[in-house]
Write an enzyme that holds these catalytic residues in place. Structure first.
Site, short mmCIF file in Angstrom:
data_model
loop_
_atom_site.label_atom_id
_atom_site.label_comp_id
_atom_site.label_asym_id
_atom_site.label_seq_id
_atom_site.Cartn_x
_atom_site.Cartn_y
_atom_site.Cartn_z
N LYS A 44 0.85 -1.19 0.00
CA LYS A 44 0.00 0.00 0.00
C LYS A 44 0.88 1.24 0.00
CE LYS A 44 -3.93 1.94 2.61
NZ LYS A 44 -4.83 1.68 3.77
N SER A 116 -9.64 1.90 3.07
CA SER A 116 -8.77 2.64 2.17
C SER A 116 -7.81 1.75 1.39
CB SER A 116 -7.95 3.67 2.96
OG SER A 116 -7.06 3.06 3.86
N SER A 140 -10.07 -0.26 7.15
CA SER A 140 -9.47 -0.12 5.82
C SER A 140 -8.85 -1.38 5.25
CB SER A 140 -8.41 1.00 5.85
OG SER A 140 -9.03 2.25 6.00
#
Length: 418
Positions: A44, A116, A140
Site C-alpha cells: 500500500k 482505504s 481499511s
C-alpha cells in the site's frame, strides 16, 4: 478520471481498475531463500520503500515516514515486492477515491472496491500477488476484503510482527498494519514467518460466540449472510448469543481527524494543497477540534474499551458484519438499510471502527453472499487463537508451503447488477 502518472507504470502493464501506484521493471527481492520464498506481495502506498515513490494517493505533499520495518522484514524472509498499490486518499475514506482517478472493483467497474486499502484488495482478488499489505484505521483492511471477496486480518494494535514504523500515519491511536489474501492460509504463513507465533486450526465445539448484529444497521442480504454464518457456527458446536455494543464514532472521529490534521499540518498551511475537496474539508475540521474535544473523545474511548473487554471476557469471539451492504456504486454516498437510508461512510464505519479504535484482532472472511464479509473479533493479544479459529472454519484455509492460491469457500465472481 485522471489516470496514474504513466512514468510509474510499465508501458505494457494493464491496470483498468487503477489499483497500482507504482510498478518497477522487476520485483524487489533481497533474499532468494527464506520461509516466504516464492511469495509475491503488493505494498500500500503509505509504506516507505527506499527508491520507490510515496504519494499516499494524493496530489498534495506528504511527509516522508522513512523505511518500513515490515516491508524490510518481508523481503528478508524471501518474499518479493511487486509494486505499490493505490488507496483512498491518505487513507481517509472507505471507497477508494483518490487524486489519481480512484480504484474500481476487481470484477465490476461500476462499483467501489472498498477502502482505504482498495488497490491492495484488488491486487489480491485478481491474483496479481499472493498477499497484499494494507493498513486499517477504521476498517481499511476489512471493508475492501469484504467487498472484493478476499480475507483480511487486522492484528492486535502494536503487534510486534506487524510494525507500523515507516508507514505514513493517519491516526497513531488507531492505525494497524496487516495483510489481505485470497486464502487465510497465506495470511497465517506470513504471520508465522514474521514471528507472530504458531497457528493451529481450532475446533469450534464448545466455543462461546457473541453475535453483534445491530438491528437495522445492514440490508437484508448482509443480515441473512451473518445469520447463516451464525447457524454454521452453531452446527459446529458453538453457542451463539446476541450481544450489544454502542456506536463509537463519537470517540473515533475526533481522535482520527485531529491526529490526521497533525500529520498533514504542513500541507494544510497552503490555501490549496492538492487534496480532494472532502479530504481537505475533513482535515481542516480535524485541525479545528479543541484539546478539550479530543480529550473527551479519548475518555469515551476508554469507556468503550472497558465495555468491549467485559464482553470478550464472557465470549471467545465476536461475530459481526464487515460491511452494511454489498459494494455500492462509484459515487454513491447513501445506502438503504433495514432502518432506512443512511450515509455510506457512517453505515460502514460504525460496524468496523470499534475494533480498530480499541485495538483488538479482527478477521474479515467472505460469506456465501456475493461480496459480503463477516468479522471475527478476538481478545487483545490472542491473535493466534483467532487465526486458528479462522483456519478451523475451512480446512483448505491452511496453505501448504509454496502454495498460496487455495481460495476461501465463498462467492462466485460474476458481474454485480445494480
Amino acid at each position: 478520471m485522471t489516470p496514474p502518472d504513466p512514468s510509474t507504470l510499465p508501458a505494457t502493464f494493464s491496470d483498468p481498475q487503477r489499483a497500482w501506484a507504482y510498478r518497477p521493471a522487476q520485483p524487489l527481492r533481497t533474499h532468494p531463500d527464506g520461509p516466504l520464498a516464492g511469495l509475491t506481495f503488493s505494498v500500500k502506498d503509505l509504506y516507505g520503500v527506499p527508491g520507490w515513490p510515496l504519494t499516499g494517493s494524493t496530489r498534495a505533499p506528504v511527509p516522508d515516514p522513512g523505511e518500513s520495518v515490515l516491508v524490510r522484514g518481508l523481503l528478508e524472509l524471501g518474499a518479493a515486492a511487486v509494486g505499490k498499490t493505490h488507496l483512498h486518499e491518505v487513507a481517509l475514506g472507505i471507497t477508494g477515491a483518490n487524486g489519481y482517478g480512484g480504484t474500481a472493483h476487481p470484477h465490476d467497474p461500476a462499483r467501489v472496491p472498498g477502502g482505504s486499502s482498495s488497490g491492495a484488495a484488488v491486487s489480491a482478488a485478481l491474483g496479481q500477488v499472493d498477499f497484499a499489505l494494507g493498513t486499517d484505521t477504521g476498517g481499511s483492511i476489512r471493508v475492501p476484503a469484504a467487498w472484493c471477496g478476499v480475507a483480511g486480518y487486522k492484528p492486535t494494535k502494536d503487534h510486534p510482527a506487524w510494525s507500523t514504523e515507516g508507514v505514513l500515519p493517519l491516526s497513531w491511536t488507531c492505525d494497524h498494519a496487516g495483510p489481505l489474501a485470497r486464502d487465510l492460509g497465506t495470511i497465517v504463513r506470513v504471520h508465522e514467518a514474521l514471528g507472530g507465533g504458531a497457528v493451529t486450526a481450532q475446533d469450534w465445539q464448545g466455543g462461546r460466540v457473541g453475535l453483534w448484529l445491530p438491528e437495522g444497521w445492514t440490508d437484508a442480504t448482509v443480515r441473512d449472510a451473518v445469520l447463516a454464518y451464525a447457524d454454521d457456527l452453531r452446527a459446529r458446536g458453538a453457542a451463539v448469543t446476541p450481544v450489544a455494543l454502542p456506536e463509537m464514532l463519537d470517540a473515533y472521529s475526533p481522535i482520527v481527524l485531529s491526529e490526521a490534521a497533525r500529520v498533514h499540518a504542513e500541507a494544510l498551511k497552503q490555501t490549496d494543497p492538492g487534496f480532494l475537496p472532502f479530504t481537505l474539508m475533513s482535515l481542516r475540521s480535524g485541525a479545528e477540534l479543541t484539546k478539550a474535544q479530543v480529550q473527551a473523545a479519548h475518555t469515551r474511548r476508554a469507556e468503550y474499551r472497558r465495555l468491549l473487554d467485559d464482553l470478550l471476557a464472557e465470549y471467545d469471539v465476536l461475530l459481526a458484519p464487515a460491511v452494511p451492504t454489498p459494494p455500492p456504486l462509484i459515487g454513491q454516498d447513501e445506502v438503504t438499510l433495514l432502518e432506512g437510508p443512511q450515509m455510506l461512510r457512517r453505515a460502514v464505519l460504525r460496524l468496523t471502527a470499534p475494533f480498530s479504535l480499541l485495538g483488538v484482532p479482527t478477521l474479515a472472511l467472505p460469506t456465501l453472499a456475493r461480496y459480503v464479509g463477516i468479522q471475527l473479533v478476538g481478545r487483545r493479544g490472542a491473535d493466534e487463537r483467532l487465526l486458528g479459529l479462522g483456519l478451523g472454519l475451512h480446512p483448505l484455509n491452511r496453505a501448504a508451503p509454496g502454495r498460496s492460491r487455495l481460495r476461501l469457500p465463498g462467492p462466485a465472481r460474476p458481474t454485480l447488477r445494480s
